[in-house]
Each structure stands twice: as structure tokens, then as C-alpha cells.
Design a protein around this motif. Sequence first.
Motif, PDB file in Angstrom:
ATOM      1  N   GLY A  33      -0.386   0.187   3.136  1.00  0.00           N
ATOM      2  CA  GLY A  33       0.876  -0.025   3.799  1.00  0.00           C
ATOM      3  C   GLY A  33       0.337  -0.801   5.026  1.00  0.00           C
ATOM      4  O   GLY A  33       0.987  -1.702   5.673  1.00  0.00           O
ATOM      5  N   TYR A  36      -0.495  -4.237   3.836  1.00  0.00           N
ATOM      6  CA  TYR A  36       0.702  -5.384   3.477  1.00  0.00           C
ATOM      7  C   TYR A  36       1.568  -5.615   4.921  1.00  0.00           C
ATOM      8  O   TYR A  36       1.969  -6.746   4.831  1.00  0.00           O
ATOM      9  CB  TYR A  36       1.369  -4.544   2.462  1.00  0.00           C
ATOM     10  N   SER A  37       1.036  -4.790   5.777  1.00  0.00           N
ATOM     11  CA  SER A  37       1.898  -4.997   7.096  1.00  0.00           C
ATOM     12  C   SER A  37       1.182  -6.266   7.831  1.00  0.00           C
ATOM     13  O   SER A  37       2.139  -6.861   8.621  1.00  0.00           O
ATOM     14  CB  SER A  37       1.760  -3.709   8.046  1.00  0.00           C
ATOM     15  N   TYR A 261       8.676  -6.829   2.194  1.00  0.00           N
ATOM     16  CA  TYR A 261       7.997  -5.753   2.052  1.00  0.00           C
ATOM     17  C   TYR A 261       6.848  -5.417   3.108  1.00  0.00           C
ATOM     18  O   TYR A 261       6.659  -4.427   3.822  1.00  0.00           O
ATOM     19  CB  TYR A 261       7.230  -5.390   0.742  1.00  0.00           C
ATOM     20  N   SER A 265       6.796  -2.676   5.800  1.00  0.00           N
ATOM     21  CA  SER A 265       5.337  -2.027   6.245  1.00  0.00           C
ATOM     22  C   SER A 265       5.157  -2.075   7.727  1.00  0.00           C
ATOM     23  O   SER A 265       4.593  -0.780   8.329  1.00  0.00           O
ATOM     24  CB  SER A 265       4.227  -2.726   5.327  1.00  0.00           C
TER      25      SER A 265
END
Length: 293
Positions: A33, A36-37, A261, A265
Motif C-alpha cells: 500500500g 502504490y500510494s 487505487y 492507498s
Amino acid sequence: MTKKRKQTVSLLAFVFPALLLYAVFTIAPAFGGVWYSLTNWNGLNPTYDMVGLSNYIEALRDDPYFVDSIWFTLKYVLYMVVFQNVIALLLAVLVESRRRSRVWFRTIFFMPNMLSLIIGGFMWVFIFTRVLPSLADTTGLPFLDQSWIGDPSRSFYAILILSLWGGVGYLMVIYIAALQGVPEHLREAAAIDGAHAGQIFRHITLPMIYPAMTIGVFLTLSSSFKVFDAVFALTGGGPGRSTQVIAINIVEEAFRFQQRYGYASAKAIILFVIVLLITLVQLWIMKRREVEA
């Protein structure tokens, strides 16, 4: 191998399956996470670009709905920390004061904790929309006939009622266990010295159950910041977005709207940082109070 090392290896062998599952299903997704953030991944496309901290900047500066959800969640957490712990402690004291029916009352107050708040939310929707208006017609009390879910000023209190109904029993059990650990001879000595019930509770019982209060506040903080099911089942974040908490805002961003997403995230990481900082401050303050008590 020495005896101590054999014991260490055997203990590690027993906990290894749990540690493996925790690492695979909790730690690894958490680090994923964070990664992906920093991207613009949409959850489906195998290719994505690194965008750095732009997701964080957009969430905190250009997303008024997310900022509003943070303030609403903080308001909810404040109410829950105070009311849930106070009510749970009062119930624990009242239940422990019973001689014959204490087991019966423990079961009654703990039973809502055994139900999912999604199911409890549907039950309370029926109560707020059907039962209370019927009682208003019967009793003539006008405040019962108000819209508890459709009115933004009342929907917050409806969420509080549902959350307290589902969570007070669990903390009550923790406080009951703490109260049972207070030596009876200390209370008896204070009573002989002329202390009344309020003084005994304030100066003897309360300091000795302070570790349990630290646990209770910690559990309430962590669960209140992550609240989702109670709000989702009762109002869905509405009317409009007036009762939207951070978790619902994140889910909507990831699954309902544009499936961003990476952006969702980043919001989840912001929530993690907020919970971490507030929890560390709470533990530091209350641990110091434990030593003083």
C-alpha cells in the motif's frame, strides 16, 4: 544445543505459522500500500507511473470531501472515547455490585458484541424508521418522530447509538476483570477509616484499574478511527456526505468512482499516520498516569 536454545526454537516453531500468515496477509500488503500510494495505479492496468507525493498533496489540499471526512471522524472518535469508556465503566461497577444476577447482566450487555454491526445496523434502521415513529404516535413525544437517519444533525447521534450498543459490552468485560482484581481489604480499610463509596472508588478503585483504562481507551481509539460497518449499514455516509468517515471515503475512491487505487492507498496511509500519532500520544500520557497512580 543448550536447553534454553531448544526452548527458543520450539517456541518459534509453534508461532511460525501465525507469523507467516501475518507477514503474508498483513505486513506485505501494508508495504504494498505504501508503494502504490506513490503511483497512479487504477487496480487493473499492469502498467502505472510513479507520481511521488502528489496523491498525498491532492488528498490534503484539493479534496474537500476527504478533509471533511477527517474532521467528522475525529468528532466521532472524541465522542466514542468518552462515552464508550464511561458507560462501560459504569456498567461494570453496576454489574459487579449485583450478587445473584451478575452473570445474567454480563450476558445481556455483551450479546450485541457477538453480532456483526452490519446486522446490528439493519436492526437499528428498522428501529429508527419504524419503531420510534410508532412510539411517537403512541406517547406523543415529538422528538421520537424526527428523522434520525435522513437529518444530518441527528444521523451522527444515530451512528453513536449503534456504535455504543455494539461496543460497550466488550469494554465492560475488560473493566469487570480489572475491578475483580482490586483487593477487597483495601476497600474495607478505607470504609473503616470513614471513606464513603465515592471516595473509595476515586482514590482506591480507579487508580488500581488504570491499566485497564489505558487498554480501553487504546481499543476505542483504534476501532473508532477505522469505523466502517456501523456508518455503512446505517447511513452509507449520507445524507449526501454529511456522515462520511475516512474508511468510507477510501472505499468509494477505490471501488465506486474512478477506481484510483493509488490515490485511495495514499488516503489509507494518511489514516494510518493519524492513528499512529494519536495512539502514541495517548499511550505516553496514560502510561505516565499509571506510574503516578
